[in-house]
Design a protein around this motif. Structure first.
Motif, PDB file in Angstrom:
ATOM      1  N   ALA A 122       0.856  -1.181   0.000  1.00 27.09           N
ATOM      2  CA  ALA A 122       0.000   0.000   0.000  1.00 27.09           C
ATOM      3  C   ALA A 122       0.897   1.236   0.000  1.00 27.09           C
ATOM      4  O   ALA A 122       2.076   1.180   0.368  1.00 27.09           O
ATOM      5  N   PHE A 123       0.321   2.360  -0.374  1.00 28.81           N
ATOM      6  CA  PHE A 123       1.130   3.576  -0.499  1.00 28.81           C
ATOM      7  C   PHE A 123       0.571   4.727   0.333  1.00 28.81           C
ATOM      8  O   PHE A 123       1.066   5.847   0.231  1.00 28.81           O
ATOM      9  N   VAL A 154      -0.797   9.709   5.711  1.00 29.83           N
ATOM     10  CA  VAL A 154       0.557   9.896   5.197  1.00 29.83           C
ATOM     11  C   VAL A 154       0.691   9.115   3.893  1.00 29.83           C
ATOM     12  O   VAL A 154       0.074   8.056   3.710  1.00 29.83           O
ATOM     13  N   PHE A 155       1.505   9.631   2.971  1.00 25.39           N
ATOM     14  CA  PHE A 155       1.676   9.051   1.650  1.00 25.39           C
ATOM     15  C   PHE A 155       3.144   8.715   1.440  1.00 25.39           C
ATOM     16  O   PHE A 155       4.018   9.581   1.572  1.00 25.39           O
ATOM     17  N   LYS A 185       8.163   0.300   4.578  1.00 23.77           N
ATOM     18  CA  LYS A 185       9.171  -0.565   3.975  1.00 23.77           C
ATOM     19  C   LYS A 185       9.746   0.110   2.739  1.00 23.77           C
ATOM     20  O   LYS A 185       9.135   1.006   2.149  1.00 23.77           O
ATOM     21  N   THR A 186      10.890  -0.362   2.291  1.00 20.36           N
ATOM     22  CA  THR A 186      11.527   0.101   1.058  1.00 20.36           C
ATOM     23  C   THR A 186      11.960  -1.115   0.260  1.00 20.36           C
ATOM     24  O   THR A 186      12.589  -2.043   0.807  1.00 20.36           O
ATOM     25  N   ARG A 244       9.230   3.129  -1.971  1.00 13.57           N
ATOM     26  CA  ARG A 244       8.738   3.239  -0.599  1.00 13.57           C
ATOM     27  C   ARG A 244       7.253   2.880  -0.553  1.00 13.57           C
ATOM     28  O   ARG A 244       6.476   3.306  -1.421  1.00 13.57           O
ATOM     29  N   PHE A 245       6.859   2.104   0.467  1.00 14.15           N
ATOM     30  CA  PHE A 245       5.459   1.704   0.592  1.00 14.15           C
ATOM     31  C   PHE A 245       5.186   1.289   2.028  1.00 14.15           C
ATOM     32  O   PHE A 245       6.107   1.228   2.867  1.00 14.15           O
ATOM     33  N   PHE A 246       3.916   0.996   2.301  1.00 10.48           N
ATOM     34  CA  PHE A 246       3.495   0.521   3.616  1.00 10.48           C
ATOM     35  C   PHE A 246       3.008  -0.918   3.503  1.00 10.48           C
ATOM     36  O   PHE A 246       2.303  -1.254   2.525  1.00 10.48           O
TER      37      PHE A 246
END
Length: 484
Positions: free
Chosen positions: A2-3, A13-14, A50-51, A57-59
């Protein structure tokens, strides 16, 4: 993957924004101890930053998360949303990602709004398969809340393109900025053609109403697909209206010029029909007299041969009774050349009502005048088509065509080709000394030329064994034993 996520103190947050959309750096949520208090705004399960190996970059959801639509979002879908948001900002709009509708019935991938508050438009990145009905329903939900929508895809041939206001995007050289490949058009000459434009330029025109959705009434030029809805400028809609009005004017002028010519042509055809009616009535009267004479003379031989050997006659008589209400029988004048080798089917008064299986090669003169006004019934659809094809390119073709029908008789035996099949493959015999044979009831008999047409020649066909052509002159059978 997810982003976006929801921080307990900072709100949404994005991952794609340098400041996460809240004036904070990525390090504020990535690899922090204790872990940053972020959750999924869809399922409210804990998430962590996470990266990827390539730096994306993402969640991610923490272990034990339920099935969540946000977590199923593809990288391609997210990247297209980012490009739509960036292009919207370049076009002068304020753009936010993943904005829900007032009652939660919809969620815009990117919600672009006018800084002055004059308009709001949802930019939808649609990469997954979807039906035209579903995408229309989603568009109508947004429209009901006063939000316009534009749908985007970078797939080669999205089937829903044009169902709603939409465009297809592509990268012309495989990389670089997205451009509009389908859906943006202009009207020139007599049709619509594609207009190339960058994504920011397209959105600028759409936001400022320099282009609007339109349903074209003239075709899009190849290789553009025919779309129900396209984007174009108002002046091109006016140009299409002008073109259609001009086309209508030209069509009416043409119809005005052609009306007298058509009237004269139809008048001439009616005169021909009137003359033909007289000619056909005379031919029918003569055929009726010939039938009465044959009945009086008890000319039964050829009639009985036809009833016995011409397959499908019983079906033809049934067809006349069932479909035309005519009770008919085989005529005593069978063998008369005016029936062109066919069998007359006459009503109770001896008036010919139809002819069964005439030979197209014999339809001329008196036979043509009679058969042009009668129903011709054939033992199969193949023989019907063969007759129509043979007569189509000859002068013996009625002005309104022949009345033909066929019956589904039993299939022919496989042993030998019938006389009509032989004739279809060969022309007329021109040999100085013909070597004749006649096919009668699927048996081949010896024959020879004659000064007068023999009884069998009225119903059956002869051909030359030397050249394979059909023999159209008088002949008679010379033996009663079939040739092996």
């Amino acid at each position: 993957m997810a982003f976006r996520a929801v921080h307990a103190q900072w709100g949404t947050v994005f991952a794609h924004l340098p400041d996460l959309g809240c004036q904070r750096g990525w390090e504020a949520v990535w690899k922090t101890r204790p872990r940053a208090p972020i959750t999924c705004d869809e399922c409210h399960h804990p998430m962590y930053a996470k990266t990827s190996r390539v730096g994306l970059r993402f969640f991610a959801h923490a272990p034990g998360a339920p099935t969540c639509a946000l977590g199923l979002e593809s990288v391609a879908h997210h990247l297209l949303k980012l490009e739509l948001a960036t292009a919207a900002r370049d076009a002068g709009a304020h753009a936010e990602l993943e904005v829900p509708g007032p009652d939660g019935a919809w969620r815009a991938d990117v919600l672009a709004t006018d800084p002055a508050g004059a308009w709001t438009t949802a930019l939808e990145a649609q990469l997954a398969p979807i039906t035209g009905a579903d995408i229309t329903a989603r568009t109508e939900k947004m429209h009901a809340d006063g939000v316009a929508s534009i749908w985007f895809s970078d797939r080669p041939r999205p089937p829903w393109l044009g169902t709603v206001p939409s465009v297809r995007l592509e990268r012309p050289d495989g990389h670089g900025d997205l451009t509009v490949a389908e859906g943006l058009v202009k009207f020139s000459d007599r049709g619509w053609s594609s207009v190339p434009a960058s994504l920011p330029q397209f959105l600028t025109w759409a936001f400022t109403r320099h282009i609007v959705p339109h349903t074209p009434r003239t075709p899009l030029w190849y290789p553009q697909r025919s779309l129900d809805t396209v984007w174009t400028a108002p002046q091109y809609i006016t140009a299409e209206d002008t073109h259609l009005l001009e086309e209508d004017r030209r069509r009416r002028e043409y119809e005005t010029r052609m009306a007298p010519l058509r009237a004269a042509h139809e008048k001439k055809r009616n005169e021909i029909r009137a003359k033909n009616a007289l000619s056909r009535a005379k031919a029918l009267s003569e055929a009726t007299e010939a039938e009465q004479a044959a009945r009086a003379a008890q000319a039964r031989r050829l009639r009985e041969v036809a009833i016995r050997f011409r397959t499908g006659i019983d079906l033809a008589l049934a067809k006349l009774a069932d479909e035309h209400g005519i009770t008919a029988t085989v005529g005593f004048s069978t063998g008369d050349p005016r029936y062109a080798g066919g069998v007359p089917l006459v009503d109770e008064n001896g008036v010919p009502a139809a002819v069964f299986d005439p030979d197209p090669g014999r339809v001329r003169g008196h036979a043509f005048r009679l058969l042009a006004g009668l129903l011709l019934i054939f033992p199969s659809q193949t023989s019907q088509r063969r007759f129509e094809k043979a007569k189509k390119c000859t002068k013996y073709q009625p002005i309104d065509g022949y009345q033909t029908a066929f019956v589904d008789g039993p299939p022919p035996g496989p042993a030998r080709p019938g006389p009509r099949e032989s004739q279809a493959r060969a022309g007329s015999c021109t040999c100085s000394t013909p070597q004749l044979v006649a096919t009668i009831h699927n048996a081949v008999y010896p024959a020879e030329p004659s000064d007068q047409m023999g009884p069998g020649a009225a119903l059956f066909r002869a051909k030359c064994r030397a050249c394979g052509g059909k023999y159209e002159k008088p002949w008679h059978r010379t033996g009663n034993t079939p040739i092996n």
